[in-house]
Design a protein around this motif. Structure first.
Motif, short mmCIF file in Angstrom:
data_model
loop_
_atom_site.label_atom_id
_atom_site.label_comp_id
_atom_site.label_asym_id
_atom_site.label_seq_id
_atom_site.Cartn_x
_atom_site.Cartn_y
_atom_site.Cartn_z
N VAL A 117 0.89 -1.25 0.03
CA VAL A 117 -0.06 -0.13 -0.37
C VAL A 117 0.69 1.17 0.02
O VAL A 117 1.41 1.37 0.88
N GLY A 118 1.03 2.17 -1.34
CA GLY A 118 1.74 3.05 -1.27
C GLY A 118 0.97 4.79 -0.64
O GLY A 118 0.09 4.71 0.12
N GLU A 119 1.78 5.34 -0.19
CA GLU A 119 0.84 6.56 0.61
C GLU A 119 0.07 6.98 -0.08
O GLU A 119 -0.65 7.70 0.39
N ALA A 120 0.09 7.83 -1.41
CA ALA A 120 -1.35 8.14 -2.42
C ALA A 120 -1.82 6.93 -2.26
O ALA A 120 -3.06 8.02 -2.59
N GLU A 121 -2.04 5.63 -1.95
CA GLU A 121 -3.64 5.35 -1.67
C GLU A 121 -4.16 5.77 -0.51
O GLU A 121 -4.98 5.86 -0.52
N VAL A 122 -2.67 5.53 0.60
CA VAL A 122 -3.62 6.13 1.97
C VAL A 122 -4.03 7.09 1.86
O VAL A 122 -4.71 7.83 2.73
N ARG A 123 -3.11 8.53 1.68
CA ARG A 123 -3.90 10.27 1.79
C ARG A 123 -5.42 9.56 0.85
O ARG A 123 -6.56 9.87 0.79
N GLN A 124 -5.89 9.02 -0.16
CA GLN A 124 -6.57 9.14 -0.61
C GLN A 124 -8.12 9.03 0.69
O GLN A 124 -9.01 8.76 0.40
N LEU A 125 -7.45 7.86 1.19
CA LEU A 125 -8.14 7.14 1.42
C LEU A 125 -8.25 7.35 2.66
O LEU A 125 -9.74 7.77 3.08
#
Length: 201
Positions: free
Chosen positions: A44-52
């Protein structure tokens, strides 16, 4: 000649065991690949975490605290960078702090009664313990600077002593309250499953 005298030094050594009995045992780890015991977790990348986190905060602003909590717990960050894990942890703590104490137990009962609810509460316990360890409660802390004290012995810059401990204590109080409610709803099994699970948030 006695029997003791007939034994040589070689026959009394520890090299008598030459058969690898582990290879004969069907339950031995030599007979199967132990990496199959733990299925690979998606990165899980940081971009996915920011979106979530943005979606969760949107639900929180819309007044759907239960949906925000479910959103955090349904997609925990098991395999990601430390930054991604800390960012998601801060979002979980933010959601937990926004829920009133009177709403905790009914919300947890609804989550626990739903499909997969037990697993969601196990994930919540993991985040509670990580938060209690202090990794997320100090996330917003600014680095301290080297300051020289004034002639009075006190520095003129910064907050009063102990102020950081007050915010950490308030965050810890919220986490402990949630922990108590989760154990009331899900029982002690959630703690045991959290401690024995190899997946860490």
């Amino acid at each position: 000649m006695s029997i003791i005298q007939q034994h040589t030094q070689a026959s009394l050594s520890d090299a008598w065991r030459t058969i690898n009995i582990d290879a004969l045992d069907p339950d031995s780890s030599q007979n199967f690949d132990t990496s199959t015991l733990h299925p690979p977790l998606p990165e899980v990348g940081e971009a996915e975490v920011r979106q979530l986190n943005a979606q969760v905060r949107q639900l929180l602003r819309g007044g759907d605290a239960e949906g925000a909590l479910r959103g955090c717990l349904e997609s925990p960050v098991y395999n990601g960078s430390d930054g991604a894990k800390d960012s998601h942890m801060q979002t979980v703590v933010e959601v937990l702090q926004s829920i009133k104490a009177s709403e905790m137990t009914p919300m947890l009962q609804r989550i626990y009664g739903s499909e997969g609810g037990s697993e969601l509460l196990d994930v919540l316990v993991k985040y509670l313990y990580k938060g209690m360890a202090g990794s997320s409660l100090s996330g917003g802390r600014t680095p301290t600077r080297n300051l020289t004290p004034q002639a009075t012995g006190f520095s003129q810059v910064g907050s009063r002593p102990g102020a950081m401990n007050e915010s950490t204590g308030a965050g810890m109080s919220v986490l402990l309250s949630w922990h108590e409610k989760v154990v009331d709803v899900a029982g002690l099994g959630s703690i045991e499953r959290c401690m024995t699970d190899w997946r860490k948030v």
